[in-house]
Write a protein that holds these residues in place. Structure first.
Motif, PDB file in Angstrom:
ATOM      1  N   GLY A   1     -13.575  -5.316   7.366  1.00 43.50           N
ATOM      2  CA  GLY A   1     -12.411  -5.649   6.549  1.00 43.50           C
ATOM      3  C   GLY A   1     -11.811  -4.446   5.846  1.00 43.50           C
ATOM      4  N   THR A   2     -11.670  -3.332   6.571  1.00 46.78           N
ATOM      5  CA  THR A   2     -11.206  -2.082   5.960  1.00 46.78           C
ATOM      6  C   THR A   2      -9.797  -2.198   5.391  1.00 46.78           C
ATOM      7  OG1 THR A   2     -12.595  -0.855   7.518  1.00 46.78           O
ATOM      8  CG2 THR A   2     -10.887   0.387   6.354  1.00 46.78           C
ATOM      9  N   LYS A   3      -8.893  -2.810   6.130  1.00 44.86           N
ATOM     10  CA  LYS A   3      -7.504  -2.940   5.660  1.00 44.86           C
ATOM     11  C   LYS A   3      -7.453  -3.784   4.383  1.00 44.86           C
ATOM     12  CE  LYS A   3      -5.519  -2.411  10.283  1.00 44.86           C
ATOM     13  NZ  LYS A   3      -4.789  -3.089  11.394  1.00 44.86           N
ATOM     14  N   LYS A   4      -8.218  -4.858   4.353  1.00 49.96           N
ATOM     15  CA  LYS A   4      -8.282  -5.677   3.140  1.00 49.96           C
ATOM     16  C   LYS A   4      -8.874  -4.884   1.983  1.00 49.96           C
ATOM     17  CE  LYS A   4      -8.633 -10.359   5.057  1.00 49.96           C
ATOM     18  NZ  LYS A   4      -9.493 -11.581   5.113  1.00 49.96           N
ATOM     19  N   THR A   5      -9.842  -4.017   2.307  1.00 54.39           N
ATOM     20  CA  THR A   5     -10.484  -3.211   1.270  1.00 54.39           C
ATOM     21  C   THR A   5      -9.470  -2.288   0.597  1.00 54.39           C
ATOM     22  OG1 THR A   5     -12.633  -3.282   2.384  1.00 54.39           O
ATOM     23  CG2 THR A   5     -12.268  -1.479   0.829  1.00 54.39           C
ATOM     24  N   PHE A   6      -8.638  -1.634   1.392  1.00 50.93           N
ATOM     25  CA  PHE A   6      -7.612  -0.768   0.812  1.00 50.93           C
ATOM     26  C   PHE A   6      -6.615  -1.572  -0.019  1.00 50.93           C
ATOM     27  CE2 PHE A   6      -8.912   2.384   4.055  1.00 50.93           C
ATOM     28  CZ  PHE A   6      -9.004   3.505   3.234  1.00 50.93           C
ATOM     29  N   MET A   7      -6.272  -2.766   0.453  1.00 52.97           N
ATOM     30  CA  MET A   7      -5.343  -3.613  -0.295  1.00 52.97           C
ATOM     31  C   MET A   7      -5.957  -4.044  -1.622  1.00 52.97           C
ATOM     32  SD  MET A   7      -3.938  -5.928   2.893  1.00 52.97           S
ATOM     33  CE  MET A   7      -3.060  -7.076   1.830  1.00 52.97           C
ATOM     34  N   LEU A   8      -7.214  -4.442  -1.587  1.00 49.46           N
ATOM     35  CA  LEU A   8      -7.894  -4.890  -2.811  1.00 49.46           C
ATOM     36  C   LEU A   8      -7.940  -3.780  -3.854  1.00 49.46           C
ATOM     37  CD1 LEU A   8     -11.172  -6.925  -3.054  1.00 49.46           C
ATOM     38  CD2 LEU A   8     -10.870  -4.886  -4.434  1.00 49.46           C
ATOM     39  N   ASN A   9      -8.099  -2.535  -3.398  1.00 55.77           N
ATOM     40  CA  ASN A   9      -8.287  -1.421  -4.313  1.00 55.77           C
ATOM     41  C   ASN A   9      -6.989  -0.785  -4.796  1.00 55.77           C
ATOM     42  OD1 ASN A   9     -11.327  -0.722  -4.628  1.00 55.77           O
ATOM     43  ND2 ASN A   9     -11.094  -1.213  -2.459  1.00 55.77           N
ATOM     44  N   SER A  10      -5.887  -1.440  -4.557  1.00 50.03           N
ATOM     45  CA  SER A  10      -4.600  -0.935  -5.036  1.00 50.03           C
ATOM     46  C   SER A  10      -4.634  -0.775  -6.563  1.00 50.03           C
ATOM     47  CB  SER A  10      -3.481  -1.895  -4.644  1.00 50.03           C
ATOM     48  OG  SER A  10      -2.245  -1.467  -5.177  1.00 50.03           O
ATOM     49  N   GLY A  11      -4.322   0.436  -7.056  1.00 46.71           N
ATOM     50  CA  GLY A  11      -4.304   0.699  -8.492  1.00 46.71           C
ATOM     51  C   GLY A  11      -5.650   1.027  -9.086  1.00 46.71           C
ATOM     52  N   LEU A  12      -6.723   1.014  -8.269  1.00 44.34           N
ATOM     53  CA  LEU A  12      -8.066   1.322  -8.755  1.00 44.34           C
ATOM     54  C   LEU A  12      -8.462   2.750  -8.363  1.00 44.34           C
ATOM     55  CD1 LEU A  12      -9.800  -2.031  -7.725  1.00 44.34           C
ATOM     56  CD2 LEU A  12      -8.734  -1.460  -9.911  1.00 44.34           C
ATOM     57  N   HIS A  13      -9.516   3.257  -8.973  1.00 42.01           N
ATOM     58  CA  HIS A  13     -10.028   4.586  -8.642  1.00 42.01           C
ATOM     59  C   HIS A  13     -11.014   4.439  -7.479  1.00 42.01           C
ATOM     60  CE1 HIS A  13      -9.272   5.528 -13.190  1.00 42.01           C
ATOM     61  NE2 HIS A  13      -8.165   5.414 -12.498  1.00 42.01           N
ATOM     62  N   PHE A  14     -10.479   4.309  -6.278  1.00 40.38           N
ATOM     63  CA  PHE A  14     -11.271   3.931  -5.115  1.00 40.38           C
ATOM     64  C   PHE A  14     -11.740   5.149  -4.331  1.00 40.38           C
ATOM     65  CE2 PHE A  14     -11.096   2.580  -0.488  1.00 40.38           C
ATOM     66  CZ  PHE A  14     -12.339   1.970  -0.488  1.00 40.38           C
TER      67      PHE A  14
END
Length: 323
Positions: free
Chosen positions: A184-197
């Motif tokens: 779920g890499t694409k979802k992971t990037f979406m979830l981390n929007s605005g975070l220090h990922f």
């Protein structure tokens, strides 16, 4: 007991060494013992290169008690066979096959009838070989008889969590984009929007990677949430890095995966909506974060004990040797 194993999954071999047996680790061409992942335990001897392997082969009959194979597959004229079986088929020693991956992951491109032929063919090739799976899900995906040994995390290797910044998030995955279907890499990037990922792992020979085991542990210690959005069709609801992070004290964030170790709000967050998960991370206060950190570590102690891991593997090694 002396165990011969080919060098795949250095962190797993590092944990196996905690059984106390002697492990002879063969590096196939192009592989090394990667010290960035783990230091080499004293009871691990690396056989590096074709010359060293050829010199070692005559010693196998007297020296080796058990051969441990792992699920890296190649195509041959006889069908799909485990790589390690090709390298060890002339070795007359008890053998164990360890399955890290699900059948669907290994053979997702095959059609239904092809999958059944491959599944039956592998089982035939592994006749007389003791089978071990890292989860019940992986075992069910193959449909074979065998043992299940959940990952074992040594709490003594991890700890020292010191992150109070709820916006620092982490995922560890090599070749993450190619593994989007399972991780779920694409979802992971979406979830981390605005975070220090941070995405820790290699991608096509590039990417941000840990330089040592201590560096990896420091990354865990500075992380507020570990993100693991594994697809239930292909993967368990956690990975080894996620469990190590939890052992450090990092709450985990997952989807509503049936084997997720997360109890929502207790040791992390679990929800099917990634926008909701993002919101929960952003609005999590320090008091709740610290409590979830304590519970994450306790979850690993109870469910992924290194002592259980060692005891089960010791039983498997001794039963395999006994025949």
């Amino acid at each position: 007991m002396n165990v011969l194993v080919f060098n795949y999954h250095v962190p797993y071999i590092y944990n196996l060494a905690k059984t106390g047996h002697k492990f002879f680790v063969v590096n196939p061409e192009g592989r090394i013992w990667d010290y960035r992942m783990r230091p080499k335990p004293a009871n691990v001897e690396v056989i590096d290169g074709a010359g060293a392997w050829l010199q070692f082969v005559p010693q196998i009959d007297k020296l080796i008690d058990v051969v441990l194979m792992q699920d890296n597959f190649v195509g041959t004229q006889q069908g799909l066979l485990p790589y390690d079986m090709i390298a060890t088929q002339l070795i007359n020693k008890p053998k164990i096959m360890l399955f890290h991956n699900s059948f669907n992951t290994m053979f997702k491109s095959l059609g239904g009838e092809e999958k059944e032929n491959v599944r039956n063919g592998i089982n035939k090739v592994l006749n007389g070989v003791r089978k071990v799976f890292i989860s019940e899900f992986k075992k069910k995906s193959y449909g074979y008889d065998g043992d299940v040994v959940l990952p074992g995390i040594d709490l003594g290797d991890f700890g020292g969590w010191r992150c109070k910044d709820g916006l620092r998030t982490l995922t560890c995955c090599n070749n993450a984009m190619a593994r989007d279907f399972m991780n779920g890499t694409k979802k992971t990037f979406m979830l981390n929007s605005g975070l220090h990922f941070i995405l820790l792992g290699e991608e096509g020979g590039k990417g941000q990677i840990a330089q040592s085991f201590e560096h990896l542990r420091d990354v865990y210690r500075e992380t507020a949430f570990y993100i693991c959005l594994n697809n239930a069709e292909f993967e368990d609801g956690y990975n080894l890095s996620g469990l190590e992070a939890m052992a450090t004290g990092v709450p985990m964030v997952t989807l509503n995966h049936p084997s997720s170790p997360v109890i929502d709000g207790y040791n992390g967050f679990k929800h099917e909506d990634i926008e909701e998960l993002n919101k929960r991370i952003v609005t999590c206060d320090n008091e709740k974060l610290i409590k979830m950190s304590e519970n994450a570590r306790e979850t690993v102690r109870l469910k992924f004990s290194i002592n259980d891991f060692v005891d089960k593997w010791n039983e498997i090694f001794y039963l395999a040797k006994k025949g």
